[in-house]
Scaffold this active site. Structure first.
Site, PDB file in Angstrom:
ATOM      1  N   ASP A  10       0.872  -1.178   0.000  1.00 28.51           N
ATOM      2  CA  ASP A  10       0.000   0.000   0.000  1.00 28.51           C
ATOM      3  C   ASP A  10       0.909   1.227   0.000  1.00 28.51           C
ATOM      4  O   ASP A  10       2.127   1.109   0.177  1.00 28.51           O
ATOM      5  CB  ASP A  10      -0.913   0.012   1.234  1.00 28.51           C
ATOM      6  CG  ASP A  10      -1.809   1.241   1.271  1.00 28.51           C
ATOM      7  OD1 ASP A  10      -2.401   1.576   0.233  1.00 28.51           O
ATOM      8  OD2 ASP A  10      -1.899   1.899   2.338  1.00 28.51           O
ATOM      9  N   SER A  11       0.295   2.405  -0.147  1.00 33.36           N
ATOM     10  CA  SER A  11       1.094   3.627  -0.108  1.00 33.36           C
ATOM     11  C   SER A  11       1.612   3.910   1.303  1.00 33.36           C
ATOM     12  O   SER A  11       2.543   4.686   1.461  1.00 33.36           O
ATOM     13  CB  SER A  11       0.237   4.803  -0.570  1.00 33.36           C
ATOM     14  OG  SER A  11      -0.897   4.930   0.263  1.00 33.36           O
ATOM     15  N   TYR A  42      -0.899   8.509  -2.454  1.00 34.40           N
ATOM     16  CA  TYR A  42      -0.982   8.242  -3.886  1.00 34.40           C
ATOM     17  C   TYR A  42      -2.211   8.921  -4.506  1.00 34.40           C
ATOM     18  O   TYR A  42      -2.242   9.257  -5.678  1.00 34.40           O
ATOM     19  CB  TYR A  42      -1.146   6.739  -4.149  1.00 34.40           C
ATOM     20  CG  TYR A  42       0.084   5.882  -4.014  1.00 34.40           C
ATOM     21  CD1 TYR A  42       1.277   6.373  -3.479  1.00 34.40           C
ATOM     22  CD2 TYR A  42       0.056   4.555  -4.432  1.00 34.40           C
ATOM     23  CE1 TYR A  42       2.389   5.548  -3.370  1.00 34.40           C
ATOM     24  CE2 TYR A  42       1.161   3.729  -4.331  1.00 34.40           C
ATOM     25  CZ  TYR A  42       2.333   4.223  -3.794  1.00 34.40           C
ATOM     26  OH  TYR A  42       3.417   3.412  -3.696  1.00 34.40           O
ATOM     27  N   GLY A  43      -3.255   9.049  -3.699  1.00 35.02           N
ATOM     28  CA  GLY A  43      -4.597   9.353  -4.210  1.00 35.02           C
ATOM     29  C   GLY A  43      -4.756  10.691  -4.887  1.00 35.02           C
ATOM     30  O   GLY A  43      -5.722  10.918  -5.601  1.00 35.02           O
ATOM     31  N   CYS A  73      -4.489  -1.424  -1.884  1.00 35.10           N
ATOM     32  CA  CYS A  73      -4.550   0.015  -2.101  1.00 35.10           C
ATOM     33  C   CYS A  73      -5.646   0.272  -3.123  1.00 35.10           C
ATOM     34  O   CYS A  73      -5.537  -0.182  -4.275  1.00 35.10           O
ATOM     35  CB  CYS A  73      -3.194   0.496  -2.626  1.00 35.10           C
ATOM     36  SG  CYS A  73      -3.192   2.227  -3.087  1.00 35.10           S
ATOM     37  N   GLU A 151      -2.806   8.843   8.597  1.00 30.43           N
ATOM     38  CA  GLU A 151      -1.337   8.713   8.663  1.00 30.43           C
ATOM     39  C   GLU A 151      -0.771   9.532   9.830  1.00 30.43           C
ATOM     40  O   GLU A 151       0.272   9.214  10.365  1.00 30.43           O
ATOM     41  CB  GLU A 151      -0.695   9.170   7.348  1.00 30.43           C
ATOM     42  CG  GLU A 151      -0.948   8.235   6.162  1.00 30.43           C
ATOM     43  CD  GLU A 151      -0.063   6.977   6.159  1.00 30.43           C
ATOM     44  OE1 GLU A 151       1.075   7.033   6.639  1.00 30.43           O
ATOM     45  OE2 GLU A 151      -0.542   5.926   5.665  1.00 30.43           O
ATOM     46  N   CYS A 185     -11.003   2.943   0.200  1.00 35.42           N
ATOM     47  CA  CYS A 185      -9.577   3.171   0.441  1.00 35.42           C
ATOM     48  C   CYS A 185      -9.230   2.370   1.680  1.00 35.42           C
ATOM     49  O   CYS A 185      -9.977   2.390   2.672  1.00 35.42           O
ATOM     50  CB  CYS A 185      -9.342   4.666   0.675  1.00 35.42           C
ATOM     51  SG  CYS A 185      -7.706   5.059   1.320  1.00 35.42           S
ATOM     52  N   THR A 186      -8.112   1.663   1.633  1.00 38.93           N
ATOM     53  CA  THR A 186      -7.794   0.750   2.746  1.00 38.93           C
ATOM     54  C   THR A 186      -7.393   1.486   4.028  1.00 38.93           C
ATOM     55  O   THR A 186      -7.275   0.867   5.075  1.00 38.93           O
ATOM     56  CB  THR A 186      -6.676  -0.234   2.335  1.00 38.93           C
ATOM     57  OG1 THR A 186      -5.591   0.505   1.745  1.00 38.93           O
ATOM     58  CG2 THR A 186      -7.189  -1.260   1.343  1.00 38.93           C
ATOM     59  N   HIS A 187      -7.202   2.791   3.927  1.00 43.54           N
ATOM     60  CA  HIS A 187      -6.966   3.554   5.165  1.00 43.54           C
ATOM     61  C   HIS A 187      -8.266   3.728   5.974  1.00 43.54           C
ATOM     62  O   HIS A 187      -8.225   3.937   7.177  1.00 43.54           O
ATOM     63  CB  HIS A 187      -6.436   4.953   4.843  1.00 43.54           C
ATOM     64  CG  HIS A 187      -4.966   5.021   4.550  1.00 43.54           C
ATOM     65  ND1 HIS A 187      -4.410   4.491   3.419  1.00 43.54           N
ATOM     66  CD2 HIS A 187      -3.936   5.561   5.258  1.00 43.54           C
ATOM     67  CE1 HIS A 187      -3.093   4.725   3.420  1.00 43.54           C
ATOM     68  NE2 HIS A 187      -2.783   5.372   4.537  1.00 43.54           N
TER      69      HIS A 187
HETATM   70  N1  DGL Z   1      -4.705   3.207   1.086  1.00 39.61           N
HETATM   71  C1  DGL Z   1      -4.758   3.724  -0.207  1.00 39.61           C
HETATM   72  C2  DGL Z   1      -5.986   3.437  -0.970  1.00 39.61           C
HETATM   73  O1  DGL Z   1      -6.597   2.437  -0.655  1.00 39.61           O
HETATM   74  C3  DGL Z   1      -3.917   4.860  -0.564  1.00 39.61           C
HETATM   75  C4  DGL Z   1      -4.319   6.191  -0.189  1.00 39.61           C
HETATM   76  C5  DGL Z   1      -3.339   7.226  -0.657  1.00 39.61           C
HETATM   77  O2  DGL Z   1      -2.141   6.989  -0.606  1.00 39.61           O
HETATM   78  O3  DGL Z   1      -3.794   8.306  -1.062  1.00 39.61           O
HETATM   79  O4  DGL Z   1      -6.390   4.154  -1.855  1.00 39.61           O
END
Ligand code: DGL
Length: 270
Positions: A10-11, A42-43, A73, A151, A185-187
């Site tokens: 993941d990011s 990343y988003g 991700c 984060e 989003c996995t966050h």
């Molecule tokens: N956890 C990520 C996702 O599922 C990345 C979020 C990011 O880095 O912006 O999209």
């Protein structure tokens, strides 16, 4: 049978929500996790950049001799749907398994999707849901502040800043009357209690980490790649920024202690 580890990337910290689920449903598997903490988020980036990052992350995991790669991700899974082409080992992103779970869960045919800007812009969830059931109405919304909030540790259930941001982002989805909400989003599962408080308890939240872990088990089972090990599996963690501090936050997310040191990777070399 295959005792090599499962590779997850993941990011940053978000993919740990998938790791947590894998540990729960496949406790004997070894896992190699890569969090691209030096380049998160990343988003908000361009398609080209996300593609390049995703390829490098997967290449690093492949260099660790993993038996399967999981893009935990939503952003990479949405933008680089065919990332796994030519890998020679199984690959899954999060979009398909998560969309399928949402379609199974909805009662009123109204599904909400939240994710990063790149994920929502890609239309990946809309497309996957329409393929499964074109009659379902999809309401989506990007939530760019959620990843930095997570984060930076703004994750307590009574965290007022995150709550205010969530109220602003989620209001249109509440008004639309969705009965199912994809945490695309996995966050986001890390702040699921806040999201649930804002949406109301009647809305089913679909966790992309969990659904992807279940899909991974299914793939390994079908291809006879589950490990044969009596003792508990081990996790190795790699990051592209300072390893210090990652273990402490990761332990909170995983709800268990990390036994091995977190190592640094020069990801631009892959
Ligand atoms: N956890 C990520 C996702 O599922 C990345 C979020 C990011 O880095 O912006 O999209």
């Amino acid at each position: 049978m295959d005792n090599r580890p499962i590779g997850v990337f993941d990011s940053g910290l978000g993919g740990l929500t998938a790791v947590k689920e894998i540990l729960e449903i496949m406790p004997h598997e070894n896992i190699v996790y890569f969090g691209d903490t030096g380049r998160v988020p990343y988003g908000s980036r361009s398609r080209e950049t996300i593609l390049r990052y995703g390829k490098q992350d997967a290449a690093f995991l492949k260099s660790m001799d993993v038996k399967m790669v999981i893009a935990a991700c939503g952003t990479v899974s949405s933008v680089a749907g065919d990332l796994g082409k030519g890998f020679g080992i199984p690959y899954t992103g999060v979009v398909r398994p998560t969309a399928a779970a949402a379609v199974r869960a909805t009662g009123n045919g109204k599904i909400g999707v939240i994710g990063t800007t790149a994920t929502i812009r890609s239309g990946s969830y809309r497309g996957a849901i329409a393929e499964l059931d074109p009659n379902i109405a999809v309401f989506d919304r990007d939530c760019p502040l959620f990843v930095p909030l997570v984060e930076n540790g703004f994750i307590a259930d009574d965290e007022i800043v995150t709550r205010l941001v969530a109220e602003r982002y989620l209001a249109p989805l509440r008004e639309a009357g969705v009965d199912t909400l994809i945490l695309g989003c996995t966050h986001y599962p890390i702040i699921r209690n806040i999201i649930s408080q804002v949406m109301g308890g009647h809305v089913t939240l679909i966790d992309s980490g969990r659904e992807t872990a279940l899909a991974c088990r299914e793939t390994l089972k079908t291809q006879d790649l589950l490990c044969e090990r009596a003792q508990e599996g081990e996790c190795s963690f790699f990051v592209s920024d300072r390893p210090e501090g990652f273990a402490r936050i990761a332990e909170i997310f995983l709800g268990r202690s990390i036994k091995r040191d977190v190592s640094h990777v020069e990801i631009e070399l892959y």
